[in-house]
Motif scaffolding. Structure first.
Motif, mmCIF file in Angstrom:
data_model
loop_
_atom_site.group_PDB
_atom_site.id
_atom_site.type_symbol
_atom_site.label_atom_id
_atom_site.label_comp_id
_atom_site.label_asym_id
_atom_site.label_seq_id
_atom_site.Cartn_x
_atom_site.Cartn_y
_atom_site.Cartn_z
ATOM 1 N N PHE A 1 5.941 2.886 -5.282
ATOM 2 C CA PHE A 1 5.782 1.480 -4.836
ATOM 3 C C PHE A 1 5.925 1.136 -3.134
ATOM 4 C CE2 PHE A 1 4.113 -0.678 -8.271
ATOM 5 C CZ PHE A 1 4.973 -0.305 -9.304
ATOM 6 N N ILE A 2 6.787 1.910 -2.891
ATOM 7 C CA ILE A 2 7.036 2.186 -1.102
ATOM 8 C C ILE A 2 5.738 2.612 -0.811
ATOM 9 C CG2 ILE A 2 8.160 3.091 0.530
ATOM 10 C CD1 ILE A 2 9.914 1.088 -0.508
ATOM 11 N N SER A 3 5.250 3.639 -1.361
ATOM 12 C CA SER A 3 4.166 4.558 -0.436
ATOM 13 C C SER A 3 2.926 3.698 -0.798
ATOM 14 C CB SER A 3 3.731 5.847 -1.168
ATOM 15 O OG SER A 3 3.846 5.748 -2.534
ATOM 16 N N VAL A 4 2.699 2.745 -1.825
ATOM 17 C CA VAL A 4 1.589 1.851 -2.170
ATOM 18 C C VAL A 4 1.666 0.661 -1.142
ATOM 19 C CG1 VAL A 4 0.535 0.042 -3.628
ATOM 20 C CG2 VAL A 4 1.083 2.385 -4.445
ATOM 21 N N ARG A 5 2.761 0.197 -0.914
ATOM 22 C CA ARG A 5 3.065 -0.883 0.261
ATOM 23 C C ARG A 5 2.724 -0.376 1.614
ATOM 24 N NH1 ARG A 5 2.463 -5.270 1.023
ATOM 25 N NH2 ARG A 5 3.913 -6.764 1.872
ATOM 26 N N LEU A 6 3.300 0.900 1.802
ATOM 27 C CA LEU A 6 3.089 1.133 3.016
ATOM 28 C C LEU A 6 1.559 1.406 3.393
ATOM 29 C CD1 LEU A 6 5.813 3.870 3.729
ATOM 30 C CD2 LEU A 6 4.974 1.916 5.386
ATOM 31 N N THR A 7 0.709 2.102 2.538
ATOM 32 C CA THR A 7 -0.707 2.381 2.627
ATOM 33 C C THR A 7 -1.341 0.797 2.735
ATOM 34 O OG1 THR A 7 -0.267 3.868 0.825
ATOM 35 C CG2 THR A 7 -2.475 3.447 1.648
ATOM 36 N N VAL A 8 -1.234 -0.159 1.820
ATOM 37 C CA VAL A 8 -1.650 -1.384 1.985
ATOM 38 C C VAL A 8 -1.428 -1.961 3.496
ATOM 39 C CG1 VAL A 8 -1.725 -3.823 1.215
ATOM 40 C CG2 VAL A 8 -1.840 -1.951 -0.398
ATOM 41 N N SER A 9 -0.457 -2.130 3.682
ATOM 42 C CA SER A 9 0.155 -2.663 5.214
ATOM 43 C C SER A 9 -0.654 -1.893 6.279
ATOM 44 C CB SER A 9 1.707 -2.876 5.380
ATOM 45 O OG SER A 9 2.140 -1.682 4.951
ATOM 46 N N LEU A 10 -0.657 -0.624 6.396
ATOM 47 C CA LEU A 10 -1.274 0.338 7.337
ATOM 48 C C LEU A 10 -2.595 0.020 7.394
ATOM 49 C CD1 LEU A 10 0.602 3.710 7.287
ATOM 50 C CD2 LEU A 10 0.028 2.119 9.237
ATOM 51 N N LYS A 11 -3.393 -0.161 6.094
ATOM 52 C CA LYS A 11 -4.713 -0.606 6.071
ATOM 53 C C LYS A 11 -5.105 -1.927 6.713
ATOM 54 C CE LYS A 11 -8.377 0.005 2.633
ATOM 55 N NZ LYS A 11 -8.910 0.198 1.478
ATOM 56 N N ILE A 12 -4.216 -2.838 6.479
ATOM 57 C CA ILE A 12 -4.538 -4.034 6.999
ATOM 58 C C ILE A 12 -4.248 -4.099 8.451
ATOM 59 C CG2 ILE A 12 -3.613 -6.518 7.287
ATOM 60 C CD1 ILE A 12 -2.507 -6.277 4.171
ATOM 61 N N LEU A 13 -3.253 -3.287 9.086
ATOM 62 C CA LEU A 13 -2.962 -2.875 10.348
ATOM 63 C C LEU A 13 -4.382 -2.541 11.071
ATOM 64 C CD1 LEU A 13 0.436 -1.636 11.096
ATOM 65 C CD2 LEU A 13 -0.596 -3.352 12.463
ATOM 66 N N ILE A 14 -4.849 -1.467 10.546
ATOM 67 C CA ILE A 14 -6.125 -0.507 11.066
ATOM 68 C C ILE A 14 -7.167 -1.923 11.183
ATOM 69 C CG2 ILE A 14 -7.715 0.972 10.630
ATOM 70 C CD1 ILE A 14 -5.392 2.781 9.880
ATOM 71 N N ASP A 15 -7.490 -2.531 10.151
ATOM 72 C CA ASP A 15 -8.590 -3.411 9.954
ATOM 73 C C ASP A 15 -8.478 -4.334 10.817
ATOM 74 O OD1 ASP A 15 -9.070 -3.312 6.221
ATOM 75 O OD2 ASP A 15 -10.062 -2.188 7.895
#
Lengths: 706, 101
Positions: free
Chosen positions: A692-706
């Protein structure tokens, strides 16, 4: 676990860095190499964790028309923490107070009793399985897992026949029987020999599981996994039905019927191709049973219960060979060995059924009388008892014949070291194949045994009924050759009994009494047969009597008398077949090709109706290593021994045996250390947290990039 | 498919199609109908076709409820009593468990 979660992290991170794509491919390669290394490492890691048990004998599930008996484990095996039971009071730890259920209980053989097993059966949630350590010497107090009244519902004594004799009301034949083999257990029960494997188990227990100074043992604990997963359930009708369902997605065989072949031979050749009643043929049946069982699968040494009868009858057949050829008696003697008698008289019920339905070269009207050899091995007082059926004796002609037979036996015993006597006249027959013949016709007959009103055999149908119990022992340091020259005491007594049986049979068949002095059994033959059945079948004597392609079926251990399923041949059947051919047949000068084609020469097509020809490998002459084979012509035949219930497809009948054996998945046992539940729970918890930590990180990073 | 980019008539047509085809023993289509068009039918501000969409969604939900009840009841009864039904139970099973009744 760790490699999977790290793989996931690699993949999620690499999805973020999709340009450049080569970064992802690079990560994938690194991961693959990492996995391969850990994959190669996994094999030897398994050996460091698990210790496999090699020589285990499981208890398997058997089913009949109404019940299932035996043991069952879960599909992947039952796991339990090891506990060595010290006494019956110690059961309390297993059943109530132990802190780490379920337990795998290790029992010494002295604790393998009905009361302990029944208590373990009740506490089934906390008992994962039982391991019985088989001792090297037999328990002195006796042990019989069979029922106290063997073959109660399949013999002739029912309420209709005589209510006072049914259900062992008159006498209990097997008083030591505790009925364990006919109980149902829902955990696996294995037997291990007291050897290296057991030492490893005990050492593991001592190191990890013992209570120290009253405190509970701490994790990691030593555990055992036993797997004996049986496919069949409920009863024979259900499992046969499930065998036949063919529109199921996964058609599995779930059970197989028990059965094998009966072996029979006649003292005078008769046409075996024509079935049904034979005019002018009057037959005396000399019967013995060929099978035994124990609580565990594939262990059935059956020394006193089975081998003694077989050896006696074979030796009697050998003693009678010359007399029946030179001065043949009026009636033919039919030597019959029945297979499957332990399981509700499979062999004898099938032979009677075949006789009634004209499927056998004789029929029931051809039978004059029956003489059966039951357990005759031990004599404390060298006395044999002649049992007969009181109900059929009420008929005067039957009574007369029985008395003639008994008198023949009594007079034959004069001059021998055995004496015979009759038990109480109102006593019923013991469990014997003769009962199935009586069920069809009131035939006169006698069953010979060394017991008066209950078995003297303390280990009836158990794994302790072995060579040691019959005092058949050969000094260890002799070679197989030398061992065959050494005669134990039992051989002499069995030879006397065989002589008695042979003489009585000859008289019963109408032979001349003056010939009796020439009929004697050969102790050498008795010794060789006993050795083959009770110690080792792979010996020089037996190797001469069998064909070349059978020699690798000769075992280096005591014979296993369990009847088994029909798909697998049972060891004693073929051994008895070749021995009987040698005892009653003669050597003929026929080429190997003709011999194997069942004819004496090219134009002979009559002999195959009368005789059986076998090419056996014989012995090697002194100055060569090539064996000189020869052709044995005999009247030995096999008749199928499968219960008529399976012919008629009546799987719920109570008239015939309906025993089947379940099909099982591979049977294994292994020991290993287990960690506490908290530690085991920690790993998946850690994994999900990481995920769940890695999923959360991925999502937040994606939002950051977008 | 993003419903927001469709004109209202097409939304209605889609909803009706899913509703009608769901009668061919396809309750999952009704489930999709309910989930997909829930926002359109009840949350969005009213528009001309919304009333009909609402009725289709309600009827799909009702049909779905019926199917769920029937299937749950049958599955519970079968799982509980199959062993006792003996021969009948075996003949209506595709996979029969090994080793347990």
């Amino acid at each position: 676990m760790c490699c999977i979660s790290s793989f996931y992290v690699f993949v999620t991170w690499s999805q973020i860095f999709t340009k450049p794509p080569c970064a992802f491919i690079l990560f994938a390669y690194f991961f693959k190499i990492f996995f391969y290394f850990s994959g190669v490492g996994c094999n030897s890691v398994e050996k460091k964790i698990y210790v496999h048990l090699n020589y285990t004998f499981p208890c398997v599930r058997l089913l009949n028309a109404t019940h299932q008996i035996g043991c069952q484990s879960s599909l992947s095996g039952n796991v339990g923490v090891l506990h060595e039971l010290e006494s019956e009071e110690n059961l309390d730890w297993v059943l109530t107070s132990g802190p780490n259920p379920p337990y795998m209980v290790i029992l010494e053989s002295r604790l393998f009793t009905r009361s302990i097993m029944m208590k373990l059966k009740e506490g089934s949630g906390r008992v994962a399985g039982v391991v019985v350590v088989a001792p090297n010497i037999n328990p002195p107090e006796g042990f019989s897992p069979h029922t106290a009244c063997p073959n109660d519902n399949s013999g002739v004594y029912t309420e209709n026949y005589d209510p006072t004799l049914a259900h062992c009301n008159a006498t209990v034949w097997n008083p030591l029987g505790n009925g364990l083999a006919y109980e149902e257990f829902d955990f696996p029960i294995f037997s291990v020999k007291d050897d290296n494997d057991t030492r490893v188990i005990r050492q593991c227990y001592q190191d990890h599981n013992r209570r120290v100074n009253g405190s509970n043992p701490q994790f990691p604990l030593c555990a055992m996994q036993l797997r004996s997963s049986m496919s069949a359930v409920t009863n024979t009708a259900t499992c046969k039905r499930r065998n036949d369902i063919n529109f199921s997605l996964t058609p599995d065989r779930v059970c197989d019927e028990l059965g094998d072949f009966n072996i029979w031979a006649s003292s005078r050749p008769m046409n075996t191709t024509t079935k049904g009643h034979k005019e002018f043929e009057s037959v005396v049946i000399a019967a013995a049973r060929m099978d035994s069982r124990s609580f565990f699968f594939d262990i059935a040494p059956g020394a006193e219960s089975t081998a003694s009868g077989i050896v006696t009858l074979l030796a009697a057949a050998h003693a009678l060979r010359r007399a029946t050829q030179e001065a043949p008696p009026n009636r033919t003697i039919l030597y019959t060995f029945f297979q499957g008698e332990t399981f509700d008289y499979i062999g004898s019920s099938r032979m009677v059924y075949d006789m009634e339905n004209n499927q056998f070269p004789l029929d029931l009207d051809n039978i004059h009388s029956v003489l059966e050899v039951s357990q005759v091995g031990l004599h404390s007082d060298s006395k044999l008892w002649l049992h007969s059926d009181p109900v059929s004796r009420k008929n005067s002609s039957v009574k007369e014949e029985v008395e003639k037979l008994v008198n023949g036996l009594k007079s034959a015993s004069a001059g021998l070291n055995v004496s015979v006597d009759e038990p109480d006249v109102s006593q019923p027959l013991p469990p014997s194949s003769f009962q199935r013949f009586l069920l069809a016709r009131p035939i006169p007959g006698v069953v010979i045994g060394n017991y008066r009103s209950s078995f003297t055999n303390r280990y009836y149908e158990s794994m302790y009924d072995n060579a040691e119990y019959l005092n058949v022992s050969y000094p260890e340091n002799m070679t197989s050759e030398e061992q065959l020259e050494h005669f134990p005491e039992t051989v002499k007594t069995l030879t006397e009994v065989a002589t008695l049986v042979a003489r009585a049979l000859y008289v019963q068949a109408g032979g001349n009494e003056t010939q009796l002095a020439n009929i004697t059994a050969d102790p050498q033959i008795v010794n060789q047969m006993l050795y083959s059945f009770l110690v080792r079948a792979n010996n020089s004597w037996l190797q001469q009597l069998v064909p070349t392609d059978f020699t690798n079926h000769l075992a280096d251990r005591p014979t296993n008398f369990y009847v088994g399923v029909i798909q697998y041949f049972s060891e004693p059947t073929t051994l008895v077949q070749y021995m009987l051919a040698n005892m009653t047949g003669s050597v003929v000068n026929v080429t190997q090709e003709d011999c194997q084609k069942q004819r004496e020469d090219k134009d002979d097509d009559q002999s195959k109706h009368l005789y059986t020809y076998m090419w056996v490998q014989g012995a090697a002459p002194p100055n060569s290593t090539e064996r000189e084979g020869f052709c044995v012509r005999s009247t030995v035949h096999r008749s199928i021994a499968v219960s008529p219930a399976f012919e008629l497809h009546e799987y719920t009948t109570s008239n015939y045996s309906t025993w089947t054996e379940s099909v099982w998945k591979p049977i294994t046992g292994r020991i290993f250390l287990v960690a506490s539940h908290d530690l085991e729970q920690l790993r998946p918890d850690f994994f999900f947290f990481f995920f769940f930590i890695s999923v959360r990180l991925t999502v937040s990073l994606k939002i950051l990039i977008d | 498919m993003n419903l927001e980019r469709l004109p209202n008539e097409e939304k209605l047509g889609l909803c009706r199609k899913y509703y009608l085809i769901g009668f061919a023993f396809l309750p999952f289509l009704w489930l999709v109908n309910v989930v997909w068009f829930f926002q359109e039918a009840f949350i969005k501000p009213a528009y001309s076709e919304q009333l009909q969409i609402k009725s289709y969604v309600k009827r799909s939900a009702l049909g779905l409820l019926v199917w769920v009840t029937v299937l749950t009841t049958w599955i519970t009864i079968f799982q509980r009593f199959r062993a006792e039904w003996g021969e009948v139970g075996d003949y209506i099973s595709f996979t029969i468990p090994l080793g347990t009744p």
